[in-house]
Write a protein that holds these residues in place. Structure first.
Motif, PDB file in Angstrom:
ATOM      1  N   GLY A 388       0.843  -1.190   0.000  1.00 45.80           N
ATOM      2  CA  GLY A 388       0.000   0.000   0.000  1.00 45.80           C
ATOM      3  C   GLY A 388       0.873   1.232   0.000  1.00 45.80           C
ATOM      4  O   GLY A 388       2.095   1.153  -0.164  1.00 45.80           O
ATOM      5  N   ASN A 389       0.240   2.389   0.187  1.00 45.40           N
ATOM      6  CA  ASN A 389       1.027   3.615   0.083  1.00 45.40           C
ATOM      7  C   ASN A 389       2.001   3.810   1.240  1.00 45.40           C
ATOM      8  O   ASN A 389       2.905   4.642   1.158  1.00 45.40           O
ATOM      9  N   LEU A 390       1.872   3.025   2.317  1.00 44.85           N
ATOM     10  CA  LEU A 390       2.843   3.088   3.401  1.00 44.85           C
ATOM     11  C   LEU A 390       4.001   2.125   3.176  1.00 44.85           C
ATOM     12  O   LEU A 390       5.086   2.302   3.743  1.00 44.85           O
ATOM     13  N   ALA A 391       3.795   1.121   2.349  1.00 49.54           N
ATOM     14  CA  ALA A 391       4.831   0.127   2.057  1.00 49.54           C
ATOM     15  C   ALA A 391       4.762  -0.263   0.588  1.00 49.54           C
ATOM     16  O   ALA A 391       4.341  -1.376   0.245  1.00 49.54           O
ATOM     17  N   VAL A 488       2.609  -7.628  14.568  1.00 49.50           N
ATOM     18  CA  VAL A 488       3.767  -6.786  14.316  1.00 49.50           C
ATOM     19  C   VAL A 488       4.046  -6.770  12.816  1.00 49.50           C
ATOM     20  O   VAL A 488       4.361  -7.801  12.218  1.00 49.50           O
ATOM     21  N   VAL A 489       3.925  -5.605  12.208  1.00 47.47           N
ATOM     22  CA  VAL A 489       4.200  -5.419  10.782  1.00 47.47           C
ATOM     23  C   VAL A 489       5.655  -4.965  10.656  1.00 47.47           C
ATOM     24  O   VAL A 489       6.051  -3.954  11.237  1.00 47.47           O
ATOM     25  N   LEU A 490       6.431  -5.722   9.903  1.00 51.16           N
ATOM     26  CA  LEU A 490       7.884  -5.561   9.856  1.00 51.16           C
ATOM     27  C   LEU A 490       8.389  -5.328   8.444  1.00 51.16           C
ATOM     28  O   LEU A 490       7.657  -5.496   7.465  1.00 51.16           O
ATOM     29  N   HIS A 491       9.683  -4.963   8.373  1.00 45.77           N
ATOM     30  CA  HIS A 491      10.417  -4.876   7.106  1.00 45.77           C
ATOM     31  C   HIS A 491       9.768  -3.887   6.139  1.00 45.77           C
ATOM     32  O   HIS A 491       9.868  -4.050   4.915  1.00 45.77           O
ATOM     33  N   THR A 492       9.066  -2.869   6.655  1.00 44.16           N
ATOM     34  CA  THR A 492       8.373  -1.924   5.789  1.00 44.16           C
ATOM     35  C   THR A 492       9.359  -1.304   4.803  1.00 44.16           C
ATOM     36  O   THR A 492      10.360  -0.714   5.205  1.00 44.16           O
ATOM     37  N   SER A 493       9.061  -1.443   3.520  1.00 39.55           N
ATOM     38  CA  SER A 493       9.998  -1.035   2.471  1.00 39.55           C
ATOM     39  C   SER A 493       9.324  -0.116   1.450  1.00 39.55           C
ATOM     40  O   SER A 493       8.165  -0.344   1.091  1.00 39.55           O
ATOM     41  N   PRO A 494      10.068   0.904   0.971  1.00 40.17           N
ATOM     42  CA  PRO A 494      11.414   1.293   1.357  1.00 40.17           C
ATOM     43  C   PRO A 494      11.467   1.761   2.810  1.00 40.17           C
ATOM     44  O   PRO A 494      10.489   2.314   3.329  1.00 40.17           O
ATOM     45  N   LEU A 522      -1.784   4.358   4.611  1.00 41.05           N
ATOM     46  CA  LEU A 522      -1.681   5.600   5.376  1.00 41.05           C
ATOM     47  C   LEU A 522      -2.783   6.526   4.883  1.00 41.05           C
ATOM     48  O   LEU A 522      -2.774   6.949   3.721  1.00 41.05           O
ATOM     49  N   ASP A 523      -3.737   6.831   5.755  1.00 43.64           N
ATOM     50  CA  ASP A 523      -4.919   7.590   5.345  1.00 43.64           C
ATOM     51  C   ASP A 523      -4.615   9.092   5.348  1.00 43.64           C
ATOM     52  O   ASP A 523      -5.138   9.869   6.153  1.00 43.64           O
ATOM     53  N   VAL A 524      -3.746   9.454   4.433  1.00 45.44           N
ATOM     54  CA  VAL A 524      -3.336  10.848   4.238  1.00 45.44           C
ATOM     55  C   VAL A 524      -3.414  11.119   2.743  1.00 45.44           C
ATOM     56  O   VAL A 524      -3.015  10.267   1.934  1.00 45.44           O
ATOM     57  N   PRO A 525      -3.947  12.279   2.312  1.00 39.46           N
ATOM     58  CA  PRO A 525      -4.070  12.558   0.875  1.00 39.46           C
ATOM     59  C   PRO A 525      -2.731  12.443   0.144  1.00 39.46           C
ATOM     60  O   PRO A 525      -1.674  12.759   0.704  1.00 39.46           O
TER      61      PRO A 525
END
Length: 580
Positions: A388-391, A488-494, A522-525
């Protein structure tokens, strides 16, 4: 018994050093003879390097010197010439900032040790979790015949009538102390009960996971993964592995023959079935990169999604590695995968037989430890890959160790800019956080920590623990110990240190995760995300010199295995030029 070069189908690599009567050959032989080796040992028999990661400062591997003697016995019996070689040993429980930072250095050192010395075959004597992938990475890079022998897990821990696992109960008891449910004195008393014998963690942590991965890949003899370190059968395994490597050299059975695409697919499915560590993702990706196998995060998600977790071991379940061994160990798991059509049965192993030939007749002696599919711990185990837009490049979560009610969650972000910021804030009752929030930790990825430490399973705030809450959603670019648990959400890339979207998350932002839908958002425009990213600068300067700078400059992201960018692919074991 004398072994002549004519008995072998090709000239052995070690004969480039020891064969013939030239000045250089006499130089190489002569110096080794000062150890008392007779001349006929150099007559063409295979030289087997026992690459030993023993170290007093690697407690998981503290018994490997004894095990090496059993390997030597097996090599001698089969007509080989065993030579023990100490190699770089990084321990997760002593190395700072993290042993993961030194995995690549260890792999590089092992590769060059194998390439630069007269080794025809190698026994990879490993234990603590980074030693297993690093030696396998080095072996894949040189493609010299190699076999893995792990040191085995320690015996079960027991404390006041409770089965306690190394690592898993460290996290559990630590949280209990913060919640006021356990005294500090009791915690110290439990210390001796948790790790009570030689060996690696007795849970399905990263060490046991990687031992299982080596066996599932076909790089270790069947049954190797689960034998306890102090069990006599562990020494037998070492000795027969010593015998086997000699025949592997004669057959020229190399890592590239074993670690195929099919083998990696078997390993990924096995990881799901055993409830294996999230660290296996990074390590297998790195090994595959060295072996020239194109493995991606999407493969992890696709292959593991429909694999039920059937091994009832901590941290996902109840038991420990000792019971896993008594139940039949990994061969039973592999047989069950094969019966369910989830195993490439014809994948070759270091035994010379297929993986199915090795496991087809094994018996499950305890169906509460290794469960039938209809009583699986988790119907869909494996490693879930969220995007998603966070990862954008992916993040991972281990469903078998997570809380079902948090697998779909929307919460307010409470942000920690780095691990020091977390430590400074987490125990403050004034921190604006409750159990509905999502904890976000930045700057802990491969480049950011540096080395990607096991801090992703952030301990919960004491004020939340005192309410009886034991889990919250946590998101970071870090790793966590394979012995740990939680949503636990890990290894978020980049990662944040590379300017990934994680870097610009702010307190109060809303974040959604949906594991079933494989979504993290991430609920941000979009325009606000773009504005924040454009304004972002890395808060830390790169190291000025030394290995830390090399690591910073060349380490890849977690999504591709966090190896060095210049070490991908097999570079072979060409004989170096003689300088004498």
């Amino acid at each position: 018994m004398s072994f002549k070069p004519a008995e072998w189908p090709r000239k052995l690599r070690s004969q480039e050093w020891y064969g013939g009567t030239s000045r250089d050959s006499i130089y190489h032989r002569g110096w080794l003879k000062n150890q008392g080796y007779p001349h006929d040992l150099f007559d063409g028999r295979p030289v087997i390097g026992i690459l030993n990661t023993w170290s007093d400062l690697t407690p998981c591997n503290g018994h490997l010197r004894e095990l090496a003697e059993k390997v030597k016995a097996g090599v001698w019996e089969a007509g080989g010439f065993p030579l023990e070689v100490p190699v770089f040993s990084a321990s997760e429980n002593t190395y700072r900032p993290t042993a993961m930072m030194y995995r690549n250095l260890a792999a590089l050192a092992v590769e060059e040790t194998m390439r630069a010395q007269p080794i025809d075959g190698a026994v990879l004597l490993v234990g603590c979790d980074k030693t297993t992938p690093s030696l396998m990475m080095g072996a894949a890079s040189t493609d010299i015949p190699s076999i893995v022998v792990t040191g085995g897990p320690m015996l079960n821990g027991w404390f006041r009538g409770e089965r306690v696992g190394a690592g898993t109960h460290l996290w559990k008891f630590s949280e209990a102390v913060k919640a006021g449910e356990m005294t500090q004195e009791d915690f110290v008393e439990a210390e001796a009960a948790v790790t009570r014998s030689s060996g690696t963690c007795n849970t399905m942590g990263t060490a046991s996971t990687m031992a299982s991965m080596a066996e599932a890949l076909g790089m270790a003899l069947s049954g190797n993964a689960a034998i306890p370190a102090v069990d006599a059968r562990r020494r037998v395994m070492a000795q027969i592995s010593g015998r086997r490597i000699v025949q592997m050299v004669k057959d020229d059975l190399k890592p590239s023959d074993v670690m195929t695409r099919q083998a990696f697919e078997n390993a990924i499915r096995t990881n799901g079935a055993i409830g294996g560590s999230t660290n296996a993702v990074i390590h297998l990706m790195a090994i595959a990169g060295r072996a020239g196998v194109d493995l991606t995060l999407d493969d992890w998600d696709r292959l593991g999604r429909d694999v039920p977790t059937i091994v009832n071991l901590q941290p996902s379940g109840k038991y420990l590695m000792e019971e896993f061994f008594y139940a039949g160990g990994l061969p039973v798991v592999l047989k069950r995968l094969g019966e369910g059509g989830q195993l490439h049965k014809d994948a070759l192993t270091v035994s010379g037989a297929t993986i199915w030939d090795e496991v087809a007749e094994v018996v499950n002696w305890n169906e509460d430890v290794i469960r039938p599919v209809d009583r699986a711990l988790t119907a869909q185990g494996g490693i879930a890959v969220l995007r998603g837009n966070l990862a954008p490049d992916g993040a991972v979560v281990k469903p078998s160790a997570a809380s079902p009610e948090l697998m779909q969650h929307r919460g307010r972000a409470v942000v920690f800019e780095d691990i020091d910021d977390y430590k400074a804030k987490i125990a403050d009752d004034a921190l604006d956080i409750d159990e509905t929030c999502i904890m976000v930790l930045k700057m802990c990825g491969p480049r950011g920590y540096p080395g990607m430490s096991e801090v992703g399973n952030m301990g919960l705030p004491p004020k939340v623990l005192r309410k009886g809450i034991t889990d919250m959603v946590r998101i970071s670019d870090a790793r966590m110990s394979g012995t740990a648990y939680g949503t636990v959400v890990l290894h978020t890339s980049p990662e944040a240190a590379r300017g990934g979207p994680l870097a610009i998350v702010q307190d109060g932002d809303m974040i959604e995760i949906d594991v079933a839908a494989r979504r993290i958002h991430l609920d941000v425009p979009d325009d606000e995300i773009a504005r924040r990213l454009a304004a972002w600068t890395c808060p830390e300067a790169p190291p000025e010199s030394g290995y830390a700078r090399m690591f910073y400059d060349h380490v890849e992201g977690a999504d591709t295995g966090a190896d060095f960018d210049f070490l991908k692919g097999c570079r072979g074991a060409a004989v170096p030029k003689d300088s004498h």
